[in-house]
Design a protein around this motif. Structure first.
Motif, PDB file in Angstrom:
ATOM      1  N   GLU A 213     -46.574  20.410 -47.667  1.00 53.90           N
ATOM      2  CA  GLU A 213     -47.356  20.400 -48.896  1.00 53.90           C
ATOM      3  C   GLU A 213     -46.994  19.104 -49.601  1.00 53.90           C
ATOM      4  OE1 GLU A 213     -48.204  23.009 -52.980  1.00 53.90           O
ATOM      5  OE2 GLU A 213     -46.747  23.724 -51.497  1.00 53.90           O
ATOM      6  N   VAL A 214     -47.982  18.253 -49.812  1.00 56.40           N
ATOM      7  CA  VAL A 214     -47.730  16.928 -50.375  1.00 56.40           C
ATOM      8  C   VAL A 214     -48.296  16.847 -51.788  1.00 56.40           C
ATOM      9  CG1 VAL A 214     -48.163  14.458 -50.125  1.00 56.40           C
ATOM     10  CG2 VAL A 214     -47.777  15.870 -48.086  1.00 56.40           C
ATOM     11  N   VAL A 215     -47.473  16.385 -52.722  1.00 52.30           N
ATOM     12  CA  VAL A 215     -47.901  16.248 -54.109  1.00 52.30           C
ATOM     13  C   VAL A 215     -47.520  14.863 -54.610  1.00 52.30           C
ATOM     14  CG1 VAL A 215     -47.801  17.207 -56.433  1.00 52.30           C
ATOM     15  CG2 VAL A 215     -47.447  18.705 -54.463  1.00 52.30           C
ATOM     16  N   GLY A 216     -48.506  14.112 -55.067  1.00 51.77           N
ATOM     17  CA  GLY A 216     -48.243  12.785 -55.608  1.00 51.77           C
ATOM     18  C   GLY A 216     -48.403  12.780 -57.109  1.00 51.77           C
ATOM     19  N   LEU A 217     -47.514  12.063 -57.793  1.00 53.06           N
ATOM     20  CA  LEU A 217     -47.599  11.989 -59.247  1.00 53.06           C
ATOM     21  C   LEU A 217     -48.846  11.237 -59.681  1.00 53.06           C
ATOM     22  CD1 LEU A 217     -46.317  12.658 -61.932  1.00 53.06           C
ATOM     23  CD2 LEU A 217     -44.843  10.665 -61.697  1.00 53.06           C
ATOM     24  N   GLN A 218     -49.191  10.187 -58.930  1.00 48.86           N
ATOM     25  CA  GLN A 218     -50.432   9.453 -59.158  1.00 48.86           C
ATOM     26  C   GLN A 218     -51.434   9.849 -58.084  1.00 48.86           C
ATOM     27  OE1 GLN A 218     -47.718   5.716 -59.674  1.00 48.86           O
ATOM     28  NE2 GLN A 218     -49.775   5.071 -60.205  1.00 48.86           N
ATOM     29  N   GLY A 219     -52.650   9.355 -58.204  1.00 51.98           N
ATOM     30  CA  GLY A 219     -53.679   9.702 -57.233  1.00 51.98           C
ATOM     31  C   GLY A 219     -53.566   8.890 -55.955  1.00 51.98           C
ATOM     32  N   LEU A 220     -54.671   8.813 -55.205  1.00 52.58           N
ATOM     33  CA  LEU A 220     -54.686   8.073 -53.944  1.00 52.58           C
ATOM     34  C   LEU A 220     -54.479   6.591 -54.159  1.00 52.58           C
ATOM     35  CD1 LEU A 220     -57.641   9.778 -52.030  1.00 52.58           C
ATOM     36  CD2 LEU A 220     -55.194  10.080 -51.649  1.00 52.58           C
ATOM     37  N   SER A 221     -54.898   6.092 -55.306  1.00 51.62           N
ATOM     38  CA  SER A 221     -54.711   4.688 -55.625  1.00 51.62           C
ATOM     39  C   SER A 221     -53.672   4.556 -56.719  1.00 51.62           C
ATOM     40  CB  SER A 221     -56.023   4.052 -56.100  1.00 51.62           C
ATOM     41  OG  SER A 221     -55.792   2.755 -56.614  1.00 51.62           O
ATOM     42  N   THR A 224     -54.385   4.287 -60.560  1.00 49.10           N
ATOM     43  CA  THR A 224     -54.503   5.455 -61.430  1.00 49.10           C
ATOM     44  C   THR A 224     -53.117   5.830 -61.933  1.00 49.10           C
ATOM     45  OG1 THR A 224     -56.327   6.266 -60.075  1.00 49.10           O
ATOM     46  CG2 THR A 224     -55.309   7.836 -61.588  1.00 49.10           C
ATOM     47  N   GLU A 225     -52.889   5.723 -63.210  1.00 44.89           N
ATOM     48  CA  GLU A 225     -51.568   5.996 -63.763  1.00 44.89           C
ATOM     49  C   GLU A 225     -51.422   7.462 -64.168  1.00 44.89           C
ATOM     50  OE1 GLU A 225     -50.415   3.359 -66.831  1.00 44.89           O
ATOM     51  OE2 GLU A 225     -50.676   1.550 -65.619  1.00 44.89           O
ATOM     52  N   ALA A 226     -50.214   7.964 -63.985  1.00 46.43           N
ATOM     53  CA  ALA A 226     -49.927   9.351 -64.356  1.00 46.43           C
ATOM     54  C   ALA A 226     -49.662   9.446 -65.860  1.00 46.43           C
ATOM     55  CB  ALA A 226     -48.711   9.850 -63.582  1.00 46.43           C
ATOM     56  N   GLY A 227     -50.171  10.499 -66.480  1.00 46.40           N
ATOM     57  CA  GLY A 227     -49.947  10.724 -67.898  1.00 46.40           C
ATOM     58  C   GLY A 227     -48.817  11.707 -68.132  1.00 46.40           C
ATOM     59  N   VAL A 228     -48.476  11.930 -69.383  1.00 40.70           N
ATOM     60  CA  VAL A 228     -47.388  12.845 -69.743  1.00 40.70           C
ATOM     61  C   VAL A 228     -47.665  14.246 -69.228  1.00 40.70           C
ATOM     62  CG1 VAL A 228     -46.155  13.904 -71.666  1.00 40.70           C
ATOM     63  CG2 VAL A 228     -46.788  11.484 -71.779  1.00 40.70           C
ATOM     64  N   GLN A 229     -48.908  14.690 -69.330  1.00 42.14           N
ATOM     65  CA  GLN A 229     -49.255  16.031 -68.856  1.00 42.14           C
ATOM     66  C   GLN A 229     -49.071  16.157 -67.351  1.00 42.14           C
ATOM     67  OE1 GLN A 229     -53.257  16.817 -70.289  1.00 42.14           O
ATOM     68  NE2 GLN A 229     -52.481  17.848 -72.122  1.00 42.14           N
ATOM     69  N   ASP A 230     -49.392  15.093 -66.614  1.00 44.24           N
ATOM     70  CA  ASP A 230     -49.199  15.098 -65.163  1.00 44.24           C
ATOM     71  C   ASP A 230     -47.723  15.270 -64.823  1.00 44.24           C
ATOM     72  OD1 ASP A 230     -51.957  14.567 -64.540  1.00 44.24           O
ATOM     73  OD2 ASP A 230     -51.606  12.495 -65.133  1.00 44.24           O
ATOM     74  N   VAL A 231     -46.889  14.556 -65.547  1.00 42.80           N
ATOM     75  CA  VAL A 231     -45.444  14.615 -65.305  1.00 42.80           C
ATOM     76  C   VAL A 231     -44.911  16.012 -65.606  1.00 42.80           C
ATOM     77  CG1 VAL A 231     -43.198  13.747 -66.051  1.00 42.80           C
ATOM     78  CG2 VAL A 231     -45.110  12.153 -65.733  1.00 42.80           C
ATOM     79  N   ILE A 257     -41.095   8.108 -60.855  1.00 43.30           N
ATOM     80  CA  ILE A 257     -40.299   9.197 -60.298  1.00 43.30           C
ATOM     81  C   ILE A 257     -39.079   9.481 -61.174  1.00 43.30           C
ATOM     82  CG2 ILE A 257     -38.796   9.822 -58.358  1.00 43.30           C
ATOM     83  CD1 ILE A 257     -41.767  10.327 -57.873  1.00 43.30           C
ATOM     84  N   GLU A 258     -38.518   8.449 -61.769  1.00 42.97           N
ATOM     85  CA  GLU A 258     -37.383   8.659 -62.681  1.00 42.97           C
ATOM     86  C   GLU A 258     -37.820   9.457 -63.902  1.00 42.97           C
ATOM     87  OE1 GLU A 258     -34.663   4.710 -61.700  1.00 42.97           O
ATOM     88  OE2 GLU A 258     -36.167   4.616 -63.290  1.00 42.97           O
ATOM     89  N   ALA A 259     -39.045   9.207 -64.366  1.00 43.69           N
ATOM     90  CA  ALA A 259     -39.582   9.976 -65.499  1.00 43.69           C
ATOM     91  C   ALA A 259     -39.766  11.434 -65.101  1.00 43.69           C
ATOM     92  CB  ALA A 259     -40.908   9.378 -65.954  1.00 43.69           C
TER      93      ALA A 259
END
Length: 308
Positions: A213-221, A224-231, A257-259
């Motif tokens: 099961e693979v989960v990325g903090l950002q999208g395929l590109s 696309t930056e991850a937001g606070v809600q994503d984290v 990843i540190e965040a």
């Protein structure tokens, strides 16, 4: 840099490319060898394995370079213009180079992904190409692409065809060995522990191949930056699934990843950073990880050891 300045610089670069192409006469192969330009380090490594000393290979991107964000420089123009063949990934991985390739109408540009059956690719509702471009993490795809490179080089330099075919067969045998080794390593990791959390969604083909099961903090590109809600959402997922480790990527700043690790800690839980994985680029040239096969072995060992 404001938007207008960016547009002006981009237009100037494309105009320069157009002028050079128009004025450039067909050049003979240097020392009788094909001049090949490649984009990503994975493709560069592959073409060098097939072409060996019979091909002059120049890669545009180096170790740690993010192809999603890569922009052609003026120095790249001469490399592209003087190329007999340009190999690139396609599927919008090199999104900012598309317009440059479109200007290369008198050159042989080859998207290595074009040989793959799109019905087997992983789709996306959120990415412009509608397909996940990280195809090198499917070893079977890489075997098909190897054959495609052999065919392309053979057509461009028929006198060297037998050597390209021989090199291709030898490399395919190495990929067969790689498949057996990584399957053996991953089989030691229980399926319930096969959850891979990384900076962005580069490992979906890997996950599909090996039941992760693979989960990325950002999208395929990575654009696309991850937001606070994503984290926060992913931090909750890590806690619920009891994920032991998360991973940095060599071509993505580790702060994301540190965040995420900090967000998990703020919820009174701990998750370790299991190491750095090579995602969109190989390791340093001249190292084991600077090859496709070495990179893949390193990634698998890092993942398995951290998640056990």
């Amino acid at each position: 840099m404001d938007k207008l300045t960016k547009v002006i610089k981009k237009t100037a670069l494309l105009s320069l490319l157009g002028l050079v192409i128009v004025s450039c006469k067909e050049e003979k192969k240097a020392n009788g060898k094909l001049n090949v330009v490649t984009t990503t380090t994975m493709i560069t490594d592959l073409v060098k394995n097939i072409g060996d000393t019979l091909v002059n290979v120049e890669g545009l991107m180096g170790s740690g370079v993010d192809p999603h964000l890569y922009k052609a420089s003026e120095g790249d123009v001469s490399k592209l213009v003087n190329a007999d063949i340009i190999f690139y990934n396609g599927l919008h991985l090199e999104g900012k180079l598309v317009e440059v390739f479109e200007k290369m109408k008198n050159k042989k540009t080859v998207a290595v992904s074009s040989v793959l059956d799109k019905n087997t690719l992983i789709g996306s509702d959120y990415f412009a190409s509608n397909y996940d471009p990280h195809i090198w993490f499917n070893v079977d795809y890489w075997k098909q692409i190897t054959q495609h490179v052999v065919t392309t080089l053979s057509e461009a330099s028929p006198e060297q065809k037998e050597t390209f075919i021989t090199n291709g067969k030898a490399y395919l045998q190495k990929l067969d060995v790689l498949s057996k080794e990584i399957n053996a390593s991953i089989s030691t990791l229980p399926k319930e522990d096969r959850i891979l959390v990384t900076a962005h969604d580069a490992f979906n083909y890997f996950g599909k191949s090996f039941d992760f099961e693979v989960v990325g903090l950002q999208g395929l590109s990575t654009a696309t930056e991850a937001g606070v809600q994503d984290v926060q959402k992913l931090a909750t997922f890590i806690i619920e699934k009891k994920v032991k480790a998360i991973f940095v990527e060599s071509s993505v700043p580790k702060r994301t990843i540190e965040a995420l690790q900090a967000a998990v800690k703020s919820k009174d839980h701990e998750v370790t950073i299991g190491g750095t994985l090579y995602s969109d680029a190989l390791g340093d040239a001249g190292t084991v990880e600077g090859t496709y096969i070495g990179m893949y072995k390193y990634n698998v060992n890092t993942i398995v050891n951290a998640l056990k």
